[in-house]
Design an enzyme around this catalytic site. Structure first.
Site, mmCIF file in Angstrom:
data_model
loop_
_atom_site.group_PDB
_atom_site.id
_atom_site.type_symbol
_atom_site.label_atom_id
_atom_site.label_comp_id
_atom_site.label_asym_id
_atom_site.label_seq_id
_atom_site.Cartn_x
_atom_site.Cartn_y
_atom_site.Cartn_z
ATOM 1 N N CYS A 181 17.523 38.373 -6.452
ATOM 2 C CA CYS A 181 17.040 38.625 -7.806
ATOM 3 C C CYS A 181 16.129 39.841 -7.835
ATOM 4 O O CYS A 181 15.578 40.245 -6.822
ATOM 5 C CB CYS A 181 16.238 37.435 -8.316
ATOM 6 S SG CYS A 181 17.201 35.934 -8.441
ATOM 7 N N GLY A 219 21.022 41.429 -8.719
ATOM 8 C CA GLY A 219 21.555 40.234 -9.358
ATOM 9 C C GLY A 219 22.306 40.596 -10.610
ATOM 10 O O GLY A 219 21.807 41.366 -11.437
ATOM 11 N N CYS A 234 11.366 38.782 8.635
ATOM 12 C CA CYS A 234 12.187 37.585 8.705
ATOM 13 C C CYS A 234 13.520 38.038 9.275
ATOM 14 O O CYS A 234 14.227 38.843 8.658
ATOM 15 C CB CYS A 234 12.401 36.953 7.329
ATOM 16 S SG CYS A 234 13.564 35.573 7.461
ATOM 17 N N ASN A 253 11.714 35.852 -7.562
ATOM 18 C CA ASN A 253 12.728 36.248 -6.572
ATOM 19 C C ASN A 253 12.413 35.516 -5.274
ATOM 20 O O ASN A 253 11.287 35.580 -4.792
ATOM 21 C CB ASN A 253 12.675 37.768 -6.363
ATOM 22 C CG ASN A 253 13.556 38.248 -5.205
ATOM 23 O OD1 ASN A 253 13.276 39.269 -4.608
ATOM 24 N ND2 ASN A 253 14.608 37.520 -4.878
ATOM 25 N N GLY A 254 13.410 34.831 -4.744
ATOM 26 C CA GLY A 254 13.207 34.096 -3.492
ATOM 27 C C GLY A 254 13.768 32.706 -3.614
ATOM 28 O O GLY A 254 14.436 32.378 -4.599
ATOM 29 N N CYS A 311 18.572 35.460 9.760
ATOM 30 C CA CYS A 311 20.040 35.588 9.717
ATOM 31 C C CYS A 311 20.613 36.068 11.056
ATOM 32 O O CYS A 311 21.780 35.852 11.340
ATOM 33 C CB CYS A 311 20.475 36.488 8.564
ATOM 34 S SG CYS A 311 19.659 38.087 8.494
ATOM 35 N N TYR A 313 20.562 46.064 3.825
ATOM 36 C CA TYR A 313 21.579 46.037 2.770
ATOM 37 C C TYR A 313 21.050 45.992 1.330
ATOM 38 O O TYR A 313 21.505 46.753 0.485
ATOM 39 C CB TYR A 313 22.526 44.845 2.995
ATOM 40 C CG TYR A 313 23.466 44.606 1.848
ATOM 41 C CD1 TYR A 313 24.659 45.320 1.740
ATOM 42 C CD2 TYR A 313 23.165 43.677 0.854
ATOM 43 C CE1 TYR A 313 25.515 45.113 0.665
ATOM 44 C CE2 TYR A 313 24.023 43.474 -0.217
ATOM 45 C CZ TYR A 313 25.189 44.187 -0.310
ATOM 46 O OH TYR A 313 26.030 43.985 -1.363
ATOM 47 N N SER A 327 27.701 50.537 1.076
ATOM 48 C CA SER A 327 26.724 49.881 1.948
ATOM 49 C C SER A 327 26.536 50.548 3.303
ATOM 50 O O SER A 327 25.479 50.450 3.907
ATOM 51 C CB SER A 327 27.112 48.414 2.130
ATOM 52 O OG SER A 327 28.466 48.322 2.539
ATOM 53 N N CYS A 364 20.906 32.011 5.250
ATOM 54 C CA CYS A 364 19.561 32.326 4.751
ATOM 55 C C CYS A 364 19.073 31.203 3.848
ATOM 56 O O CYS A 364 19.807 30.736 2.989
ATOM 57 C CB CYS A 364 19.601 33.633 3.965
ATOM 58 S SG CYS A 364 18.004 34.052 3.252
HETATM 59 P P1 AMP Z 1 32.323 40.064 4.612
HETATM 60 O O1 AMP Z 1 33.531 40.645 3.990
HETATM 61 O O2 AMP Z 1 32.103 38.617 4.243
HETATM 62 O O3 AMP Z 1 32.252 40.281 6.104
HETATM 63 O O4 AMP Z 1 31.067 40.799 3.987
HETATM 64 C C1 AMP Z 1 30.595 41.992 4.529
HETATM 65 C C2 AMP Z 1 30.474 43.025 3.467
HETATM 66 O O5 AMP Z 1 29.651 42.500 2.424
HETATM 67 C C3 AMP Z 1 29.801 44.296 3.955
HETATM 68 O O6 AMP Z 1 30.463 45.415 3.382
HETATM 69 C C4 AMP Z 1 28.385 44.197 3.450
HETATM 70 O O7 AMP Z 1 27.861 45.449 3.058
HETATM 71 C C5 AMP Z 1 28.502 43.306 2.247
HETATM 72 N N1 AMP Z 1 27.360 42.387 2.141
HETATM 73 C C6 AMP Z 1 26.483 42.010 3.063
HETATM 74 N N2 AMP Z 1 25.575 41.167 2.551
HETATM 75 C C7 AMP Z 1 25.914 40.992 1.251
HETATM 76 C C8 AMP Z 1 25.381 40.237 0.161
HETATM 77 N N3 AMP Z 1 24.315 39.464 0.316
HETATM 78 N N4 AMP Z 1 25.995 40.313 -1.034
HETATM 79 C C9 AMP Z 1 27.099 41.066 -1.211
HETATM 80 N N5 AMP Z 1 27.652 41.807 -0.234
HETATM 81 C C10 AMP Z 1 27.072 41.769 0.985
#
Ligand code: AMP
Length: 464
Positions: free
Chosen positions: A11, A38, A447, A115-116, A450, A256, A297, A396
């Protein structure tokens, strides 16, 4: 079997106190720039100190607010506003859980943006319900609101002290408390919150990019355990609880979540990610022709990898800006189609090339697996995946809606097995030591749950 559903974000909170300002508009711009935190719902509350009004809705900030409701929120006598963008981590998605949560009473009101994620929300709720308190939402945030409501007659310091003593987990809060703007961060400072100034007015936001959007200046981060009270007397601050010393800011904010143009704890997110990419190049060098990011990302880390390795940086995957969500059901083929609709390869960039593909994280492994297929079809000779964070092994409990351990690929498979599963020629994850070097820090300052499973602030349901 790994599921398709994506990891969710958390958030964004925003607050502003000031006279003769267009508070609702500034709050709108603030949460507009925190939209990445969010996308499920958004809300703004404003108050003149006695009369508090709000508007909330489901969807993106630009969809929730229009000329009509903005005009209603734009009252010249208002002195304080808070706003929120939400992705549910605890509680359902419905409009009922949209924030700021509002409580009105004679001659005043409260509006809370959080947020949290609280780890003992269920037990707090049970106790409050036994004492006769009603809950209107199924969000953990309402526990904070009810504690504050219960102790509000003692003033914000007394009420917030009660919050800090009762609540455990992660919370960064911006709140209207009658004629005051309140900021509060949990004792370990797990989620970010920063303080800025717009002329003589004070501003709070999850990230400093919200200050840039409204032309405010970043003053500093709110300290872990710190209460900030802003009113006609100016700013008053007090540390309500000392740090546990066992953890700190969510490391994933650096990896991220946060926007690259934000600064947290004096560190530029972009520069830190670039440094992670440099460390990754040192730890996992490879002979290749191009370095390319998974947009958006992996971009900052890919730049760092290219600079350190001397390998040419190029964009190779083009992101469709208009894909927010695609309504395609799971299944490997559909999954790949979904990724292909979002990220399309430039064949001329990839043909016959040895590619270093950089992303910030692998969660379930679905994105990277599909991308490798796509890039191979575009003619790449080799694909070497480099990830600018350690293997993601634990869910998380502090504000990110993560999959269960069973769905986290690195919790179940070795790096060699993951490399094989995703179809890469090699795979390298940045080590925790490398990450710390990039951050110029020590694990106990963050933290890292993860990546380590160290839940220093407890687990959801601990008190149940
Ligand atoms: P996955 O396809 O499940 O392995 O997700 C990895 C991809 O999701 C990577 O491109 C990350 O940048 C992105 N990612 C990592 N954490 C999050 C998050 N909390 N919300 C949305 N995308 C994420």
């Amino acid at each position: 079997m790994l599921h398709e559903a994506k990891l969710k974000e958390e958030c964004g909170v925003f607050g502003i106190y000031g006279h003769d300002l267009e508070l609702a508009k500034l709050a709108y711009f603030g949460i507009f720039s925190l939209q990445h935190r969010g996308q499920e719902s958004a809300g703004i509350a404003v108050s003149d100190g006695q009369d508090l009004i709000s508007h909330k809705g489901q969807g993106l900030v630009a969809d929730v607010f229009n000329e009509t409701n903005m005009a209603q929120l734009s009252r010249s006598k208002d002195i304080v506003a808070v706003a929120h963008t939400r992705y549910s981590t605890a509680g359902g998605k419905g409009i009922i859980n949209a924030q700021p949560l509002v409580a009105r009473y004679l001659n005043g009101g409260m509006a809370l943006a959080h947020n949290g994620n609280l780890v003992n929300a269920a037990s707090i709720r049970r106790k409050l319900e036994q004492e006769g308190y009603f809950f209107q939402t199924d969000s953990d945030t309402e526990c904070i609101l009810n504690i504050v409501a219960r102790y509000r007659h003692g003033g914000p310091e007394v009420a917030m002290q009660q919050v800090v003593e009762r609540v455990r987990g992660a919370y960064s809060v911006a709140m209207i408390f009658d004629d005051k703007l309140i900021g509060l961060r949990d004792p370990d400072g797990i989620r970010p919150l920063c303080l800025g100034k717009l002329g003589d007015s004070w501003v709070l936001a999850s990230e400093s990019c919200a200050f840039t959007a409204i032309g405010a200046e970043l003053i500093r981060d709110v300290k872990p355990g710190e209460l900030i009270i802003i009113d006609s007397q100016g700013l008053h601050s007090k540390i309500l609880s000392s740090k546990s010393g066992k953890g700190g800011l969510c490391i994933f904010e650096y990896i991220y979540f946060s926007r690259p143009d934000s600064t947290i704890n004096g560190k530029s997110i972009y520069k830190t990610r670039e440094q992670m990419g440099r460390m990754l190049a040192k730890q996992y060098p490879v002979a290749a022709d191009i370095v390319t990011p998974v947009p958006d990302s992996g971009r900052s880390a890919a730049v760092g990898y290219a600079k350190e390795s001397g390998i040419h940086f190029t964009e190779g995957l083009i992101k469709n800006r208009y894909v927010a969500r695609t309504f395609i059901t799971p299944g490997q083929e559909e999954r790949e189609l979904k990724v292909r609709l979002k990220l399309s390869p430039i064949p001329e960039v990839f043909r016959d090339k040895r590619v270093v593909l950089v992303d910030d994280s692998i969660v379930r492994g679905t994105t990277i697996k599909s991308l490798i297929n796509i890039i191979k079809s575009a003619g790449a000779k080799e694909i070497h995946v480099r990830v600018s964070s350690p293997p993601y092994i634990s869910p998380c409990y502090y504000g990110i809606d993560t999959p269960n351990e069973a769905d986290l690929i690195a919790a179940n498979y070795s790096t060699e097995e993951i490399c094989q599963f995703i179809g890469a020629d090699s795979l390298g994850y940045l080590s925790m030591e490398g990450l710390m070097e990039a951050l110029n820090g020590k694990p106990h300052q963050f933290c890292t749950a993860c990546f380590t499973g160290n839940y220093f602030a407890g687990r959801v349901g601990d008190d149940d």
